[in-house]
Write a protein that holds these residues in place. Sequence first.
Motif, PDB file in Angstrom:
ATOM      1  N   GLY A   1      50.768  42.997  35.455  1.00  0.00           N
ATOM      2  CA  GLY A   1      50.051  42.197  36.430  1.00  0.00           C
ATOM      3  C   GLY A   1      49.736  40.823  35.877  1.00  0.00           C
ATOM      4  N   MET A   2      49.403  39.937  36.787  1.00  0.00           N
ATOM      5  CA  MET A   2      49.057  38.568  36.396  1.00  0.00           C
ATOM      6  C   MET A   2      48.051  37.994  37.376  1.00  0.00           C
ATOM      7  N   ALA A   3      47.343  36.996  36.905  1.00  0.00           N
ATOM      8  CA  ALA A   3      46.467  36.205  37.766  1.00  0.00           C
ATOM      9  C   ALA A   3      46.369  34.838  37.110  1.00  0.00           C
ATOM     10  N   GLY A   4      46.046  33.864  37.928  1.00  0.00           N
ATOM     11  CA  GLY A   4      45.901  32.517  37.418  1.00  0.00           C
ATOM     12  C   GLY A   4      44.658  31.868  37.968  1.00  0.00           C
ATOM     13  N   ALA A   5      44.368  30.729  37.416  1.00  0.00           N
ATOM     14  CA  ALA A   5      43.234  29.940  37.874  1.00  0.00           C
ATOM     15  C   ALA A   5      43.596  28.469  37.757  1.00  0.00           C
ATOM     16  N   VAL A   6      43.148  27.720  38.729  1.00  0.00           N
ATOM     17  CA  VAL A   6      43.348  26.278  38.711  1.00  0.00           C
ATOM     18  C   VAL A   6      42.112  25.638  39.339  1.00  0.00           C
ATOM     19  N   VAL A   7      41.702  24.518  38.795  1.00  0.00           N
ATOM     20  CA  VAL A   7      40.588  23.776  39.372  1.00  0.00           C
ATOM     21  C   VAL A   7      41.178  22.762  40.338  1.00  0.00           C
ATOM     22  N   SER A   8      40.727  22.821  41.575  1.00  0.00           N
ATOM     23  CA  SER A   8      41.261  21.946  42.621  1.00  0.00           C
ATOM     24  C   SER A   8      40.704  20.534  42.501  1.00  0.00           C
ATOM     25  N   SER A   9      41.265  19.648  43.294  1.00  0.00           N
ATOM     26  CA  SER A   9      40.772  18.265  43.314  1.00  0.00           C
ATOM     27  C   SER A   9      39.330  18.194  43.816  1.00  0.00           C
TER      28      SER A   9
ATOM     29  N   GLY B   1      45.962  50.173  42.374  1.00  0.00           N
ATOM     30  CA  GLY B   1      44.971  51.235  42.487  1.00  0.00           C
ATOM     31  C   GLY B   1      44.552  51.830  41.151  1.00  0.00           C
ATOM     32  N   ALA B   2      45.052  51.287  40.050  1.00  0.00           N
ATOM     33  CA  ALA B   2      44.761  51.833  38.714  1.00  0.00           C
ATOM     34  C   ALA B   2      43.773  50.972  37.929  1.00  0.00           C
ATOM     35  N   GLY B   3      43.132  50.009  38.572  1.00  0.00           N
ATOM     36  CA  GLY B   3      42.147  49.178  37.897  1.00  0.00           C
ATOM     37  C   GLY B   3      42.691  47.888  37.306  1.00  0.00           C
ATOM     38  N   VAL B   4      44.003  47.690  37.376  1.00  0.00           N
ATOM     39  CA  VAL B   4      44.613  46.491  36.800  1.00  0.00           C
ATOM     40  C   VAL B   4      44.138  45.246  37.544  1.00  0.00           C
ATOM     41  N   ALA B   5      44.207  45.268  38.848  1.00  0.00           N
ATOM     42  CA  ALA B   5      43.819  44.099  39.641  1.00  0.00           C
ATOM     43  C   ALA B   5      42.354  43.749  39.418  1.00  0.00           C
ATOM     44  N   CYS B   6      41.512  44.753  39.376  1.00  0.00           N
ATOM     45  CA  CYS B   6      40.085  44.520  39.148  1.00  0.00           C
ATOM     46  C   CYS B   6      39.881  43.844  37.793  1.00  0.00           C
ATOM     47  N   ALA B   7      40.555  44.320  36.767  1.00  0.00           N
ATOM     48  CA  ALA B   7      40.423  43.735  35.431  1.00  0.00           C
ATOM     49  C   ALA B   7      40.919  42.292  35.406  1.00  0.00           C
ATOM     50  N   LEU B   8      41.989  42.010  36.136  1.00  0.00           N
ATOM     51  CA  LEU B   8      42.503  40.637  36.195  1.00  0.00           C
ATOM     52  C   LEU B   8      41.499  39.703  36.869  1.00  0.00           C
ATOM     53  N   VAL B   9      40.936  40.127  37.994  1.00  0.00           N
ATOM     54  CA  VAL B   9      39.958  39.290  38.697  1.00  0.00           C
ATOM     55  C   VAL B   9      38.721  39.103  37.827  1.00  0.00           C
ATOM     56  N   GLU B  10      38.289  40.153  37.150  1.00  0.00           N
ATOM     57  CA  GLU B  10      37.137  40.028  36.262  1.00  0.00           C
ATOM     58  C   GLU B  10      37.415  39.027  35.144  1.00  0.00           C
ATOM     59  N   ALA B  11      38.627  39.011  34.623  1.00  0.00           N
ATOM     60  CA  ALA B  11      38.977  38.050  33.579  1.00  0.00           C
ATOM     61  C   ALA B  11      38.916  36.623  34.107  1.00  0.00           C
ATOM     62  N   VAL B  12      39.396  36.415  35.318  1.00  0.00           N
ATOM     63  CA  VAL B  12      39.381  35.070  35.900  1.00  0.00           C
ATOM     64  C   VAL B  12      37.959  34.629  36.223  1.00  0.00           C
ATOM     65  N   THR B  13      37.149  35.504  36.808  1.00  0.00           N
ATOM     66  CA  THR B  13      35.774  35.110  37.124  1.00  0.00           C
ATOM     67  C   THR B  13      34.975  34.881  35.844  1.00  0.00           C
ATOM     68  N   ALA B  14      35.212  35.670  34.808  1.00  0.00           N
ATOM     69  CA  ALA B  14      34.533  35.446  33.524  1.00  0.00           C
ATOM     70  C   ALA B  14      34.930  34.094  32.937  1.00  0.00           C
ATOM     71  N   SER B  15      36.198  33.741  33.073  1.00  0.00           N
ATOM     72  CA  SER B  15      36.671  32.445  32.605  1.00  0.00           C
ATOM     73  C   SER B  15      35.975  31.317  33.360  1.00  0.00           C
ATOM     74  N   ALA B  16      35.801  31.502  34.660  1.00  0.00           N
ATOM     75  CA  ALA B  16      35.112  30.489  35.462  1.00  0.00           C
ATOM     76  C   ALA B  16      33.699  30.268  34.948  1.00  0.00           C
TER      77      ALA B  16
END
Length: 164
Positions: free
Chosen positions: A67-75, A92-107
């Motif tokens: 899985g993957m997720a990204g983040a970008v700061v908009s204009s 359904g195995a928790g991967v997506a949740c962990a990815l979103v948590e990583a991105v929100t923690a980064s924010a």
Amino acid sequence: MAIRPTTEEDWEVLREIRLASLADAPRAFGVTYATAAANSEAQWRDRAAGRGPGRFVLAFVDGIAVGMAGAVVSSAAEFNLIAMWVRPEYRGAGVACALVEAVTASAITRGYSRVVLDVSPANERAAAFYRKLGFVFLPEWEALESHPEVTVQKMEWVRQTQDG
């Protein structure tokens, strides 16, 4: 499962999983498969190294990127969750949740209290998933750049506190 930011050395893994995401769900992203496939090795290296507007994280199970997720700061200085995708066999195995948590923690680490994303309300599974994680729909709509006939709606993450 391991979640970690990409490095330049991950460029081939990032390219492979990004192209897999675009082949699997071509109408869910702001870029087309053809456009992404045409990127040069140097462009993929820059993307993986974070030498550009986006930063990416990968999810690994047994050393395989699933899985993957990204983040970008908009204009508009909004922290945007982008390019979210998980291989179908790992949904359904928790991967997506962990990815979103990583991105929100980064924010939060980077000083942003607001995280937004765009999703088509017709993508009911994705919309329900994001709602479960505390995102709410905003009255902001736009056409998807890669497929202008698809309308996406902005969602905003409402940070949950210990008290509520």
